[in-house]
Design an enzyme around this catalytic site. Structure first.
Site, short mmCIF file in Angstrom:
data_model
loop_
_atom_site.label_atom_id
_atom_site.label_comp_id
_atom_site.label_asym_id
_atom_site.label_seq_id
_atom_site.Cartn_x
_atom_site.Cartn_y
_atom_site.Cartn_z
N TYR A 1 -41.89 52.89 -44.82
CA TYR A 1 -41.87 51.66 -44.54
C TYR A 1 -42.83 52.14 -43.15
O TYR A 1 -42.46 52.35 -42.01
CB TYR A 1 -40.14 51.27 -43.90
N LYS B 1 -43.92 49.56 -47.53
CA LYS B 1 -43.73 48.17 -47.40
C LYS B 1 -44.76 48.49 -45.61
O LYS B 1 -43.80 49.09 -44.41
CB LYS B 1 -42.55 48.29 -47.42
#
Length: 300
Positions: free
Chosen positions: A143, A171
């Site tokens: 992320y 992500k």
């Protein structure tokens, strides 16, 4: 428990919602509500759900609550969707413990955010992720969101991390399409948009899916956007993107958990209050949210 939509190209499917964590009126974990909300989101077209991420208020839930949430949603969904458990902290040892607990509770994958606040050098970032990847047999989604963590994952670090067999996805909420383009050109990492406003731009440079907050309300529309683009109907995808702009704007006029829970509560779906230091939406703010969402055909 892999979903039928999973493949090396789309390791967590294509459409995932970063699910809020429902609480009862007194702020306790609402596992019944979580199971009901998870089922609603899968029925709406999500291939995967992210639990215990920032939208799930991970900074204010305990390790025990996080594990209980994953187990409860796994029990409710069976193998209908992949469950990605957020286990990122700024303490590598703590993240390893959470990763092992998430695997035990039934997670299919791990979402690991860049260590925040301590702002480690890139070598520390690299070792943090690889240490967690070595701790379980689960695939990792990195992320990258420097606006929250203070530290981006540099392009060269991402290229190195892609060599690890269990680091399979990103992500991406960095907001740097050039950097993301270079990583996608140089690796096989599956890129998921982590910023709803950039779903279509990221798709145009090679992203394969989205981890969405707006998916709580418009999962079907987001899936239609991705399907249209995949079918070569770029103008249709653009039109859907534009139609969803009021949703994206409305949900992020303040912290996204706050607005999302307010919308879900108004719709009679499981959500409940937020935990401090977040605060629930005020009535004037709720009225603005109503207007924003109504412009996209979502009526509270």
């Amino acid at each position: 428990m892999a979903s039928p939509v999973s493949s090396p190209r789309t390791p967590f499917g294509r459409i995932a919602t970063a699910m809020v964590t429902p609480f009862t009126a007194d702020g306790a974990l609402d596992l019944d509500g979580a199971q009901a909300l998870a089922a609603q989101l899968v029925d709406a077209g999500n291939d995967a759900l992210v639990l215990n991420g920032t939208t799930g208020e991970s900074p204010t839930t305990t390790d025990e609550e996080k594990a209980a949430l994953v187990k409860a949603v796994r029990d409710a969904l069976g193998d209908r969707a992949r469950l990605i458990a957020g286990v990122g902290t700024n303490d590598t040892r703590h993240s390893v413990e959470q990763a092992k607990a998430a695997q035990q509770a039934g997670a299919d994958g791990l979402l690991v955010v860049t260590p925040y606040y301590s702002r480690p050098p890139q070598e520390g970032v690299y070792r943090h992720f690889t240490t967690i990847a070595d701790a379980t047999g689960l695939p990792l989604m990195l992320y990258d969101i420097p606006v929250r963590t203070g530290t981006p994952i540099d392009t060269e670090t991402l290229v190195r991390l892609a060599e690890h067999e269990r680091i399979v996805a990103v992500k991406d909420a960095k907001g740097d399409l050039g950097a993301s383009s270079w990583v996608m050109a140089r690796t096989d990492l599956a890129y998921y948009s982590g910023d709803d406003m950039l779903n279509l731009p990221l798709l145009s440079i090679g992203a394969i899916g989205a981890v969405s907050v707006a998916g709580h309300l418009v999962s079907a529309d987001i899936r239609a956007l991705f399907d249209a683009y995949a079918a070569g109907e770029v103008a249709k995808a653009r039109d859907i993107h534009r139609s969803l702009l009021p949703v994206y704007t409305g949900l992020f006029r303040t912290q996204g958990v706050i607005t999302t829970k307010a919308a879900l509560n108004r719709l009679g779906r499981p959500a409940g209050p937020v935990r401090l230091p977040l605060v629930d939406l005020t009535e004037p703010q709720l009225e603005v949210l109503r207007r924003d969402l109504a412009a996209a055909g979502v009526h509270l």
